[in-house]
Motif scaffolding. Structure first.
Motif, PDB file in Angstrom:
ATOM      1  N   GLN A  67       0.819  -1.208   0.000  1.00  0.00           N
ATOM      2  CA  GLN A  67       0.000   0.000   0.000  1.00  0.00           C
ATOM      3  C   GLN A  67       0.857   1.263   0.000  1.00  0.00           C
ATOM      4  O   GLN A  67       0.489   2.279  -0.598  1.00  0.00           O
ATOM      5  CB  GLN A  67      -0.917   0.002   1.233  1.00  0.00           C
ATOM      6  CG  GLN A  67      -1.909   1.153   1.271  1.00  0.00           C
ATOM      7  CD  GLN A  67      -2.928   1.085   0.164  1.00  0.00           C
ATOM      8  OE1 GLN A  67      -3.505   0.044  -0.097  1.00  0.00           O
ATOM      9  NE2 GLN A  67      -3.150   2.210  -0.507  1.00  0.00           N
ATOM     10  N   ASP A  71       0.413   4.834  -1.959  1.00  0.00           N
ATOM     11  CA  ASP A  71       0.139   6.037  -1.172  1.00  0.00           C
ATOM     12  C   ASP A  71       0.990   7.234  -1.602  1.00  0.00           C
ATOM     13  O   ASP A  71       0.655   8.391  -1.299  1.00  0.00           O
ATOM     14  CB  ASP A  71       0.375   5.764   0.321  1.00  0.00           C
ATOM     15  CG  ASP A  71      -0.723   4.881   0.911  1.00  0.00           C
ATOM     16  OD1 ASP A  71      -1.764   4.716   0.249  1.00  0.00           O
ATOM     17  OD2 ASP A  71      -0.529   4.357   2.022  1.00  0.00           O
ATOM     18  N   LYS A  77      -3.318   5.764  -5.413  1.00  0.00           N
ATOM     19  CA  LYS A  77      -3.964   5.331  -4.175  1.00  0.00           C
ATOM     20  C   LYS A  77      -5.451   5.107  -4.403  1.00  0.00           C
ATOM     21  O   LYS A  77      -6.024   4.111  -3.945  1.00  0.00           O
ATOM     22  CB  LYS A  77      -3.747   6.379  -3.080  1.00  0.00           C
ATOM     23  CG  LYS A  77      -4.357   5.991  -1.737  1.00  0.00           C
ATOM     24  CD  LYS A  77      -4.067   7.053  -0.686  1.00  0.00           C
ATOM     25  CE  LYS A  77      -4.682   6.662   0.656  1.00  0.00           C
ATOM     26  NZ  LYS A  77      -4.398   7.684   1.697  1.00  0.00           N
ATOM     27  N   GLN A  81      -7.743   1.726  -4.107  1.00  0.00           N
ATOM     28  CA  GLN A  81      -8.941   1.671  -3.270  1.00  0.00           C
ATOM     29  C   GLN A  81     -10.104   1.038  -4.019  1.00  0.00           C
ATOM     30  O   GLN A  81     -10.867   0.248  -3.453  1.00  0.00           O
ATOM     31  CB  GLN A  81      -9.310   3.080  -2.798  1.00  0.00           C
ATOM     32  CG  GLN A  81      -8.358   3.637  -1.754  1.00  0.00           C
ATOM     33  CD  GLN A  81      -8.624   5.099  -1.445  1.00  0.00           C
ATOM     34  OE1 GLN A  81      -9.249   5.821  -2.224  1.00  0.00           O
ATOM     35  NE2 GLN A  81      -8.147   5.550  -0.287  1.00  0.00           N
TER      36      GLN A  81
END
Length: 227
Positions: A67, A71, A77, A81
């Motif tokens: 992740q 990010d 990001k 998601q």
């Protein structure tokens, strides 16, 4: 076949084999001095011959994407998601970020002048287009999943004509209306909006959990009320 030939070229390089020696060895091992004319069995013989001379295959290192990598870039990001949400909805066979990267690589060719972008962290320039494509893919999978999961529940409602619901979009609209009225929740008519449809999908899943019963159970319940 192509991968075997590439492996043989790596072995040739690792063993510092001159071209003349290389082709002589090919003829000894497979009877042909060109890998492009060999079948799989012959290529396997060449690889075994290379291994006897000291070549060792290197195990491929599995790349991982965490992740933190996504990010670093807000749009990447967001892409992650959406993918994670698809995994949570059980719409993907493989919900890993490597699978997301593979999907993005295939999409990147049409968004990057016919050239594939090989890594997810290099996708920032086309991230907006990728997000929109992924959203549309998510919606398609949701519609398919809902049609399968809720069709049995819809059979219990006599006022619905199932024969007229051939179009998946129309089926989706009926399903969201049905769950909204059954659960007494407000229906937002702007169903073209992504987040609204996303919520409708969640509500439909909840509807199935609370009211989805088998045909036999429905008949038994009806007979019990009659008696």
């Amino acid at each position: 076949m192509k991968k075997l030939i590439q492996l043989i070229q790596i072995a040739k390089r690792d063993l510092n084999m001159d071209d003349d020696v290389y082709r002589a060895n090919l003829k000894v091992w497979a009877g042909i001095d060109s890998t492009t004319k060999m079948d799989k069995k012959q290529l396997d013989k060449v690889i075994k011959g290379m291994e006897k001379l000291g070549f060792k295959k290197k195990k491929p290192v599995k790349r991982k994407i965490d992740q933190a990598l996504l990010d670093k870039e807000p749009r990447l990001k967001k892409l992650g998601q959406v993918w994670t949400m698809m995994k949570a909805h059980k719409l993907l066979e493989n919900g890993s970020y490597i699978a997301l990267e593979n999907w993005c690589v295939k999409q990147s060719k049409s968004l990057n002048d016919g050239k594939e972008i090989e890594r997810l962290d290099w996708m920032a320039p086309i991230s907006n287009e990728l997000i929109e494509r992924l959203k549309r893919y998510h919606l398609r999978l949701m519609k398919q999943a809902m049609t399968v999961k809720i069709a049995a529940v819809l059979r219990y409602y006599k006022d619905l004509d199932m024969e007229s619901l051939d179009d998946s979009t129309e089926m989706f609209a009926v399903q969201t209306n049905l769950q909204a009225s059954r659960l007494n929740i407000p229906v937002n008519m702007q169903r073209a909006r992504y987040l609204t449809i996303l919520q409708a999908f969640e509500d439909c899943n909840e509807f199935i959990k609370r009211f989805g019963i088998s045909v036999d159970q429905a008949k038994e319940a009806g007979n019990a009320k009659t008696s």
